[in-house]
Design a protein around this motif. Sequence first.
Motif: not given
Length: 624
Positions: A60-77
């Motif tokens: 569960l996150c708080r913002n839909e834009q933010a969750m995509v950023h989180t997923a992208a950062a995860y993928a980059r790592m």
Amino acid sequence: MSSIRLTTAQAVIKFLKAQHTERDGHTQPLFAGCFGIFGHGNIAGIAQALQQNRDFRYYLCRNEQAMVHTAAAYARMKNRLQTLVCTSSIGPGATNMITGAAAATINRLPVLLLPGDIFARRNVAPVLQQLESEHSQDVSVNDCFKPVSRYWDRINRPDQILTALPEAMRVLTSPAETGAVTLALPQDVQAEAFDYPAHFFRERVWHVPRPRPDVGALRRAAEVIRRSKQPLIIAGGGVIYAEATEALRRFVDATGIPVAETMAGKGSLRYDHPLNLGAIGVTGTFAANRIARDADVVIGIGTRYSDFTTASKTAFQHPNVTFVNVNIAEFDAHKHAAIAVTGDARAALEELLPALAGWRAPADYEARARQLHDEWDREVQRIYDIRHSPLPSQGEIIGAVNALSDPDGVIVNAAGSMPGDLHKLWRAHHPKHYHLEYGYSTMGYEIAGGLGVKMAAPEREVTVLVGDGSYLMMAQEIVTSVQEGYKLIIVLVDNQGFKSIGGLSRSLGQGGFGTRYVYPVNGYLPGDELKDDVEELPVDLAENARSLGAAVFKAHTYDEFVQAYQAAKHTEVTTVVYVQVDRYESVPSYESWWDVPVAEVSEMPAVREARREWERKRAEERLF
């Protein structure tokens, strides 16, 4: 043929659980779980499917834009070998993800988006939050994802996922074509059942290849490099994603060719390698920019040559400069009329090096590059040691974080003046030490991205550097980090507004108009013509962070910041270190330029002067 009766949403989750990637013999699940905010459009479909699949973690996150950023950062790592799914309701929940999708696609990072959509059967239309079109009934707000997705589809029948999902996986696992993938899911279709063939859910491994470059292209590249007198390597993000950093180091050691790094490529070579000239371009070092100006052969490895890298096509001034581009994407390999070496960066370097056996860059040229490296290192230390007062400078704060943070950790940033300062000043010890989202430079990425980094590498210390402008755009994932127990150290740098654009505004003769967080004066929003005679807004960002669940330390001086940061390293929860810096004390630009067109006519003398300077620099732009 056996079958399994599932809803479309249940089938999607079951399929995703069975997908894996493999490269160099290492196999891992493609998806690490699903971020989502539930509403009408996904509550009875994807949400229900996640609820009965407890082995596919929901966050569960708080913002839909933010969750995509989180997923992208995860993928980059994870070097694009793993990612996360993001699901939203229809309407604003879906369109909130568009910025995140654009950032992922521009940065070539895989994320799977499952936005809810309007009813496929249409009879209850218009449903809540539906965009109606008088020209077509086959349009919804999710069509906005098309230009920012590498693959897009709308699932209007349950059986369509049998062909759509494999295509989505193909794009997500492609090193050349990856980015955001959007599958719009009408809410009635999500809940509709179908007899799916059982073999559709068998475990599948997507083998991520290392395409070998064409032998003829390698030969032509080697011939050009052998004839060069002043060659330069530009290392981009492709070096890191291909895990080619060691191959690059061996190539540089053997050939004596110096290296400059893009935003995404910083960390391709350790900062203290004697032939690492640091950042290139608009946010570059004088070491890299001087060598680039005179380079006769530019070897771009895994770079797409953004305008910041090329200084708006003014960086390379040798009259006969030739480009050799190593890139997994044919589109990028052919830029600048280059000799295109299309293939995996590591494979290409390993095959190009034997073709250069016995050749080395001229000794005097290599010596000059090494001298510039040393001179730049001394300049970085000078900025670290300024001890500006009464407020510290941003460069000092970066220096303190660089010295005090774990050298195996990760620094995260995205927008404002800090990306340029970090690109120049950060001493990267390893390929993941520097995590900047600068393909889209998304304000608000920082904290959400830091969460993704920490999820991907929980053993690493993650420090998020964020300005007050970006913090106010999107700080709420502090709550998610607390919820999930992923500790971040957030350095919140307050410069009372938009420091970067304020500086750009002043350079354009516009005096920082509209870039400060202050009260209007006589109904007019002041720029920097009133540096002191203004009233600041009564906003306490530190207390805001505390209210979101973070531990907080406030610092007013450099020494207090050092103490606060050291204390933050020993807390157990996400911790914010708040510090105000001097808005006007900036890291210099080093012999580079960025094309920002200035008004051709103006009543303002400063703007007219800036226009004359722009015209002078504009004449240096080249078309390769």
